[in-house]
Scaffold this motif. Structure first.
Motif, PDB file in Angstrom:
ATOM      1  N   GLY A 197       0.812  -1.210   0.000  1.00  0.00           N
ATOM      2  CA  GLY A 197       0.000   0.000   0.000  1.00  0.00           C
ATOM      3  C   GLY A 197       0.845   1.259   0.000  1.00  0.00           C
ATOM      4  O   GLY A 197       0.472   2.275  -0.602  1.00  0.00           O
ATOM      5  N   ASN A 220       1.739   2.161  -3.569  1.00  0.00           N
ATOM      6  CA  ASN A 220       0.574   2.606  -4.333  1.00  0.00           C
ATOM      7  C   ASN A 220       0.147   4.013  -3.938  1.00  0.00           C
ATOM      8  O   ASN A 220      -0.105   4.866  -4.792  1.00  0.00           O
ATOM      9  CB  ASN A 220      -0.606   1.653  -4.119  1.00  0.00           C
ATOM     10  CG  ASN A 220      -0.363   0.297  -4.722  1.00  0.00           C
ATOM     11  OD1 ASN A 220       0.434   0.149  -5.631  1.00  0.00           O
ATOM     12  ND2 ASN A 220      -1.050  -0.702  -4.209  1.00  0.00           N
ATOM     13  N   ASN A 230      -5.503   2.744  -2.752  1.00  0.00           N
ATOM     14  CA  ASN A 230      -4.647   1.795  -3.465  1.00  0.00           C
ATOM     15  C   ASN A 230      -4.994   1.652  -4.936  1.00  0.00           C
ATOM     16  O   ASN A 230      -4.126   1.348  -5.741  1.00  0.00           O
ATOM     17  CB  ASN A 230      -4.678   0.430  -2.772  1.00  0.00           C
ATOM     18  CG  ASN A 230      -3.667   0.334  -1.674  1.00  0.00           C
ATOM     19  OD1 ASN A 230      -2.517   0.023  -1.909  1.00  0.00           O
ATOM     20  ND2 ASN A 230      -4.081   0.649  -0.454  1.00  0.00           N
ATOM     21  N   VAL A 231      -6.248   1.841  -5.287  1.00  0.00           N
ATOM     22  CA  VAL A 231      -6.635   1.630  -6.684  1.00  0.00           C
ATOM     23  C   VAL A 231      -6.809   2.921  -7.465  1.00  0.00           C
ATOM     24  O   VAL A 231      -6.966   2.888  -8.685  1.00  0.00           O
ATOM     25  CB  VAL A 231      -7.920   0.770  -6.804  1.00  0.00           C
ATOM     26  CG1 VAL A 231      -7.720  -0.583  -6.155  1.00  0.00           C
ATOM     27  CG2 VAL A 231      -9.129   1.487  -6.234  1.00  0.00           C
ATOM     28  N   GLU A 261      -4.752   5.529  -8.319  1.00  0.00           N
ATOM     29  CA  GLU A 261      -3.731   5.909  -9.303  1.00  0.00           C
ATOM     30  C   GLU A 261      -3.846   5.101 -10.600  1.00  0.00           C
ATOM     31  O   GLU A 261      -3.886   5.685 -11.680  1.00  0.00           O
ATOM     32  CB  GLU A 261      -2.332   5.793  -8.686  1.00  0.00           C
ATOM     33  CG  GLU A 261      -1.282   6.626  -9.391  1.00  0.00           C
ATOM     34  CD  GLU A 261      -0.600   5.896 -10.525  1.00  0.00           C
ATOM     35  OE1 GLU A 261      -0.122   6.560 -11.451  1.00  0.00           O
ATOM     36  OE2 GLU A 261      -0.552   4.654 -10.485  1.00  0.00           O
ATOM     37  N   PRO A 262      -3.939   3.777 -10.560  1.00  0.00           N
ATOM     38  CA  PRO A 262      -4.098   3.052 -11.824  1.00  0.00           C
ATOM     39  C   PRO A 262      -5.427   3.352 -12.519  1.00  0.00           C
ATOM     40  O   PRO A 262      -5.493   3.352 -13.749  1.00  0.00           O
ATOM     41  CB  PRO A 262      -3.997   1.577 -11.445  1.00  0.00           C
ATOM     42  CG  PRO A 262      -3.950   1.498  -9.986  1.00  0.00           C
ATOM     43  CD  PRO A 262      -3.729   2.867  -9.444  1.00  0.00           C
ATOM     44  N   LYS A 280      -4.189  -3.306 -13.496  1.00  0.00           N
ATOM     45  CA  LYS A 280      -3.300  -2.914 -12.397  1.00  0.00           C
ATOM     46  C   LYS A 280      -4.119  -2.522 -11.171  1.00  0.00           C
ATOM     47  O   LYS A 280      -3.757  -2.844 -10.038  1.00  0.00           O
ATOM     48  CB  LYS A 280      -2.382  -1.773 -12.814  1.00  0.00           C
ATOM     49  CG  LYS A 280      -1.354  -1.431 -11.751  1.00  0.00           C
ATOM     50  CD  LYS A 280      -0.371  -0.394 -12.244  1.00  0.00           C
ATOM     51  CE  LYS A 280       0.741  -0.091 -11.288  1.00  0.00           C
ATOM     52  NZ  LYS A 280       0.448   0.013  -9.889  1.00  0.00           N
ATOM     53  N   ALA A 281      -5.244  -1.855 -11.385  1.00  0.00           N
ATOM     54  CA  ALA A 281      -6.114  -1.485 -10.267  1.00  0.00           C
ATOM     55  C   ALA A 281      -6.629  -2.729  -9.553  1.00  0.00           C
ATOM     56  O   ALA A 281      -6.669  -2.781  -8.320  1.00  0.00           O
ATOM     57  CB  ALA A 281      -7.275  -0.630 -10.756  1.00  0.00           C
ATOM     58  N   ASP A 305      -3.759  -4.104  -7.591  1.00  0.00           N
ATOM     59  CA  ASP A 305      -3.475  -3.260  -6.426  1.00  0.00           C
ATOM     60  C   ASP A 305      -4.546  -3.368  -5.353  1.00  0.00           C
ATOM     61  O   ASP A 305      -4.325  -2.955  -4.213  1.00  0.00           O
ATOM     62  CB  ASP A 305      -3.311  -1.802  -6.860  1.00  0.00           C
ATOM     63  CG  ASP A 305      -2.008  -1.562  -7.604  1.00  0.00           C
ATOM     64  OD1 ASP A 305      -1.149  -2.464  -7.606  1.00  0.00           O
ATOM     65  OD2 ASP A 305      -1.852  -0.466  -8.177  1.00  0.00           O
TER      66      ASP A 305
END
Length: 132
Positions: free
Chosen positions: A30, A33, A97-98, A100-101, A109-110, A113
């Motif tokens: 985490g 991310n 955590n998700v 940014e992607p 990627k999400a 993550d």
């Protein structure tokens, strides 16, 4: 001389160790991310690394608090409000955590993550199972 009652069950010790390792790895996962998201959003470099540990530690502290409060027979309204805060902190952990992607359109990627926060959320469910 050590009494038989003074030793910990090896299974409990092994499970506790594994949970500690999973939580530690989840923190590291985490951290990367959320740091990437913070930098993308222009958060100062000295603040960016503080966000993920603060949210993740909130989840862990609330898990421990719920377990302890339940064991001590806390009032249902106290447990309910603590569990609500835990759900909110878990959702924030997952979102951080998700994010940014998702911003850059990397759905795969999400999903990847999301694994770390979902392990913490699953741990919440498992640890809270004995606190009904």
């Amino acid at each position: 001389m050590v009494n038989a009652g003074d030793r910990r069950d090896p299974v409990v010790s092994a499970v506790s160790t594994m949970v500690g390792i999973v939580v530690g790895l989840t923190f590291l996962f985490g951290f990367g991310n959320v740091f990437a998201l913070a930098r993308r959003l222009g958060v100062p470099v000295w603040i960016a690394p503080l966000v993920a540990p603060a949210v993740d530690l909130t989840v862990v502290v609330l898990l421990v608090a719920i377990r302890r409060l339940s064991g001590e027979g806390a009032a249902p309204d106290v447990l309910r409000s603590t569990r609500r805060l835990l759900v909110l902190a878990s959702a924030v952990t997952l979102a951080l955590n998700v994010a940014e992607p998702l911003i850059v359109g990397e759905i795969g990627k999400a999903q990847f993550d999301a694994v770390g926060p979902l392990l913490l959320i699953g741990g919440r469910t498992g640890l809270a199972a004995g606190t009904r």
